[in-house]
Design a protein around this motif. Structure first.
Motif, PDB file in Angstrom:
ATOM      1  N   THR A  53      12.482 -25.138  18.223  1.00 27.02           N
ATOM      2  CA  THR A  53      13.897 -24.947  18.560  1.00 27.02           C
ATOM      3  C   THR A  53      14.764 -25.956  17.808  1.00 27.02           C
ATOM      4  O   THR A  53      15.808 -25.609  17.259  1.00 27.02           O
ATOM      5  CB  THR A  53      14.105 -25.096  20.076  1.00 27.02           C
ATOM      6  N   SER A  54      14.324 -27.202  17.755  1.00 26.35           N
ATOM      7  CA  SER A  54      15.066 -28.236  17.028  1.00 26.35           C
ATOM      8  C   SER A  54      15.147 -27.896  15.555  1.00 26.35           C
ATOM      9  O   SER A  54      16.185 -28.083  14.917  1.00 26.35           O
ATOM     10  CB  SER A  54      14.399 -29.602  17.200  1.00 26.35           C
ATOM     11  N   LEU A  55      14.062 -27.394  14.995  1.00 23.43           N
ATOM     12  CA  LEU A  55      14.030 -27.034  13.585  1.00 23.43           C
ATOM     13  C   LEU A  55      14.995 -25.886  13.294  1.00 23.43           C
ATOM     14  O   LEU A  55      15.714 -25.904  12.301  1.00 23.43           O
ATOM     15  CB  LEU A  55      12.608 -26.652  13.176  1.00 23.43           C
ATOM     16  N   LEU A  56      15.029 -24.898  14.178  1.00 22.35           N
ATOM     17  CA  LEU A  56      15.927 -23.761  13.984  1.00 22.35           C
ATOM     18  C   LEU A  56      17.397 -24.158  14.134  1.00 22.35           C
ATOM     19  O   LEU A  56      18.270 -23.580  13.482  1.00 22.35           O
ATOM     20  CB  LEU A  56      15.587 -22.649  14.979  1.00 22.35           C
ATOM     21  N   ASP A  57      17.681 -25.156  14.951  1.00 22.98           N
ATOM     22  CA  ASP A  57      19.046 -25.615  15.182  1.00 22.98           C
ATOM     23  C   ASP A  57      19.518 -26.636  14.152  1.00 22.98           C
ATOM     24  O   ASP A  57      20.705 -26.937  14.084  1.00 22.98           O
ATOM     25  CB  ASP A  57      19.187 -26.217  16.587  1.00 22.98           C
TER      26      ASP A  57
END
Length: 65
Positions: A53-57
């Motif tokens: 999720t952090s990577l996508l954001d």
């Protein structure tokens, strides 16, 4: 007593804690297998999801290639 160690013997899976030695002084002992393993798996999945999720954001300039 939280027994996080596990190894296989001829009698099956065993933890690192010798149950009979600590049973009289420990308030509780986690079972092996089935003690902390499910929590370990749950936290690994949680951390993987959080990382994805952090990577996508993240802005594209911060995403490793």
């Amino acid at each position: 007593m939280i027994d996080v160690g596990i190894h296989r013997t001829a009698a099956g899976l065993r933890g690192d804690v010798e149950f009979t030695s600590v049973a009289a002084i420990a308030g509780a002992i986690t079972p092996v297998p089935g003690g902390v393993g499910p929590m370990t798996i749950a936290m690994l999945l949680h951390n993987t999801l959080q990382s994805a999720t952090s990577l996508l954001d993240a802005p594209q300039s911060q995403v490793p290639s």
